[in-house]
Design a protein around this motif. Structure first.
Motif, PDB file in Angstrom:
ATOM      1  N   GLN A  13       4.366  36.089  44.698  1.00 15.67           N
ATOM      2  CA  GLN A  13       3.275  35.981  43.740  1.00 15.67           C
ATOM      3  C   GLN A  13       2.473  37.269  43.676  1.00 15.67           C
ATOM      4  OE1 GLN A  13       0.831  32.533  44.347  1.00 15.67           O
ATOM      5  NE2 GLN A  13       2.539  31.114  44.290  1.00 15.67           N
ATOM      6  N   PRO A  14       1.813  37.527  42.553  1.00  7.83           N
ATOM      7  CA  PRO A  14       0.953  38.706  42.467  1.00  7.83           C
ATOM      8  C   PRO A  14      -0.049  38.749  43.609  1.00  7.83           C
ATOM      9  CG  PRO A  14       1.215  37.740  40.304  1.00  7.83           C
ATOM     10  CD  PRO A  14       1.851  36.778  41.281  1.00  7.83           C
ATOM     11  N   GLY A  15      -0.220  39.934  44.163  1.00  8.85           N
ATOM     12  CA  GLY A  15      -1.089  40.104  45.311  1.00  8.85           C
ATOM     13  C   GLY A  15      -0.400  39.927  46.642  1.00  8.85           C
ATOM     14  N   GLY A  16       0.821  39.451  46.614  1.00  3.19           N
ATOM     15  CA  GLY A  16       1.571  39.230  47.829  1.00  3.19           C
ATOM     16  C   GLY A  16       2.237  40.486  48.349  1.00  3.19           C
ATOM     17  N   SER A  17       3.017  40.306  49.395  1.00  5.89           N
ATOM     18  CA  SER A  17       3.668  41.424  50.064  1.00  5.89           C
ATOM     19  C   SER A  17       5.139  41.132  50.317  1.00  5.89           C
ATOM     20  CB  SER A  17       2.988  41.723  51.403  1.00  5.89           C
ATOM     21  OG  SER A  17       1.635  42.099  51.238  1.00  5.89           O
ATOM     22  N   LEU A  18       5.910  42.190  50.347  1.00  2.00           N
ATOM     23  CA  LEU A  18       7.304  42.143  50.754  1.00  2.00           C
ATOM     24  C   LEU A  18       7.606  43.393  51.559  1.00  2.00           C
ATOM     25  CD1 LEU A  18       9.258  40.979  47.555  1.00  2.00           C
ATOM     26  CD2 LEU A  18       9.017  39.695  49.686  1.00  2.00           C
ATOM     27  N   ARG A  19       8.589  43.275  52.420  1.00  3.00           N
ATOM     28  CA  ARG A  19       9.047  44.423  53.183  1.00  3.00           C
ATOM     29  C   ARG A  19      10.545  44.588  52.966  1.00  3.00           C
ATOM     30  NH1 ARG A  19       7.294  47.659  57.372  1.00  3.00           N
ATOM     31  NH2 ARG A  19       8.871  48.420  58.842  1.00  3.00           N
ATOM     32  N   LEU A  20      10.927  45.714  52.404  1.00  3.60           N
ATOM     33  CA  LEU A  20      12.322  46.023  52.176  1.00  3.60           C
ATOM     34  C   LEU A  20      12.867  46.870  53.313  1.00  3.60           C
ATOM     35  CD1 LEU A  20      12.327  46.962  48.377  1.00  3.60           C
ATOM     36  CD2 LEU A  20      12.497  44.700  49.436  1.00  3.60           C
ATOM     37  N   SER A  21      14.117  46.615  53.646  1.00  5.71           N
ATOM     38  CA  SER A  21      14.789  47.383  54.680  1.00  5.71           C
ATOM     39  C   SER A  21      16.084  47.944  54.129  1.00  5.71           C
ATOM     40  CB  SER A  21      15.095  46.512  55.906  1.00  5.71           C
ATOM     41  OG  SER A  21      13.918  46.007  56.483  1.00  5.71           O
ATOM     42  N   CYS A  22      16.464  49.087  54.626  1.00  4.52           N
ATOM     43  CA  CYS A  22      17.712  49.718  54.232  1.00  4.52           C
ATOM     44  C   CYS A  22      18.297  50.415  55.442  1.00  4.52           C
ATOM     45  CB  CYS A  22      17.482  50.714  53.094  1.00  4.52           C
ATOM     46  SG  CYS A  22      18.907  51.740  52.681  1.00  4.52           S
ATOM     47  N   ALA A  23      19.539  50.134  55.735  1.00  2.00           N
ATOM     48  CA  ALA A  23      20.208  50.745  56.874  1.00  2.00           C
ATOM     49  C   ALA A  23      21.501  51.408  56.435  1.00  2.00           C
ATOM     50  CB  ALA A  23      20.492  49.705  57.949  1.00  2.00           C
ATOM     51  N   ALA A  24      21.713  52.600  56.927  1.00  3.23           N
ATOM     52  CA  ALA A  24      22.948  53.314  56.673  1.00  3.23           C
ATOM     53  C   ALA A  24      23.964  52.980  57.753  1.00  3.23           C
ATOM     54  CB  ALA A  24      22.702  54.820  56.635  1.00  3.23           C
ATOM     55  N   SER A  25      25.187  52.755  57.337  1.00  3.43           N
ATOM     56  CA  SER A  25      26.246  52.442  58.282  1.00  3.43           C
ATOM     57  C   SER A  25      27.434  53.358  58.056  1.00  3.43           C
ATOM     58  CB  SER A  25      26.681  50.978  58.163  1.00  3.43           C
ATOM     59  OG  SER A  25      27.223  50.709  56.879  1.00  3.43           O
ATOM     60  N   GLY A  26      28.249  53.504  59.080  1.00 10.29           N
ATOM     61  CA  GLY A  26      29.398  54.379  59.019  1.00 10.29           C
ATOM     62  C   GLY A  26      29.215  55.600  59.894  1.00 10.29           C
ATOM     63  N   SER A  27      30.169  56.490  59.807  1.00  9.51           N
ATOM     64  CA  SER A  27      30.117  57.718  60.591  1.00  9.51           C
ATOM     65  C   SER A  27      29.234  58.727  59.886  1.00  9.51           C
ATOM     66  CB  SER A  27      31.523  58.280  60.789  1.00  9.51           C
ATOM     67  OG  SER A  27      32.344  57.382  61.509  1.00  9.51           O
ATOM     68  N   ILE A  28      28.087  58.974  60.470  1.00  8.72           N
ATOM     69  CA  ILE A  28      27.088  59.843  59.871  1.00  8.72           C
ATOM     70  C   ILE A  28      26.719  60.941  60.855  1.00  8.72           C
ATOM     71  CG2 ILE A  28      24.775  59.979  58.899  1.00  8.72           C
ATOM     72  CD1 ILE A  28      25.072  56.997  58.196  1.00  8.72           C
ATOM     73  N   SER A  29      26.711  62.153  60.359  1.00 13.36           N
ATOM     74  CA  SER A  29      26.265  63.268  61.179  1.00 13.36           C
ATOM     75  C   SER A  29      24.748  63.339  61.199  1.00 13.36           C
ATOM     76  CB  SER A  29      26.861  64.580  60.669  1.00 13.36           C
ATOM     77  OG  SER A  29      26.398  65.677  61.438  1.00 13.36           O
ATOM     78  N   THR A  30      24.154  63.509  60.015  1.00  8.10           N
ATOM     79  CA  THR A  30      22.706  63.564  59.889  1.00  8.10           C
ATOM     80  C   THR A  30      22.291  62.952  58.560  1.00  8.10           C
ATOM     81  OG1 THR A  30      22.798  65.806  58.951  1.00  8.10           O
ATOM     82  CG2 THR A  30      22.428  65.623  61.329  1.00  8.10           C
ATOM     83  N   ILE A  31      21.045  62.538  58.494  1.00  8.28           N
ATOM     84  CA  ILE A  31      20.453  62.040  57.264  1.00  8.28           C
ATOM     85  C   ILE A  31      19.228  62.870  56.942  1.00  8.28           C
ATOM     86  CG2 ILE A  31      19.456  60.073  56.063  1.00  8.28           C
ATOM     87  CD1 ILE A  31      20.968  58.241  57.909  1.00  8.28           C
TER      88      ILE A  31
END
Length: 121
Positions: A13-31
């Motif tokens: 609802q308007p005025g409310g809150s959410l928290r989004l998450s994002c995770a990288a997966s796989g073989s990663i050297s740097t981000i």
């Protein structure tokens, strides 16, 4: 191989809150930079928030003071805390990252599949 997976979207609802998450997966050297973009039907994609590898944030004008972006480098993750949500925040939110897979100097722009955020009473 390397992908971004978002979570945390939903209906609020308007005025409310959410928290989004994002995770990288796989073989990663740097981000390098990680961030969030959004796109509503009939509108252009816009920057929501960006955070550098050193933790410096940047925000789109429409979300300044309401959203907070953060990251956890150990988890290859970026988060978006969204407070005081408005109906105009309704959009598909996509995670983005510049990822070095093998050569640490060569970055590839990676996008998540998107998560829907709907703000409605």
């Amino acid at each position: 191989q390397v992908q971004l997976v978002e979570s945390g979207g939903g209906l609020v609802q308007p005025g409310g809150s959410l928290r989004l998450s994002c995770a990288a997966s796989g073989s990663i050297s740097t981000i390098n930079d990680m961030g969030w973009y959004r796109q509503a039907p009939g509108k252009e994609r816009e920057l929501v928030a960006l955070i550098t590898s050193g933790g410096h944030p940047n925000y789109g004008d429409s979300v300044k003071g309401r959203f907070t972006v953060s990251r956890d480098n150990a988890k290859n993750a970026v988060y978006l805390q969204m407070n005081s949500l408005k109906p105009e925040d309704t959009a598909v939110y996509h995670c983005n990252a510049l990822v070095a897979i093998t050569d640490p100097r060569s970055f590839t722009n990676i996008w998540g599949q998107g998560t829907q955020v709907t703000v409605s009473s």
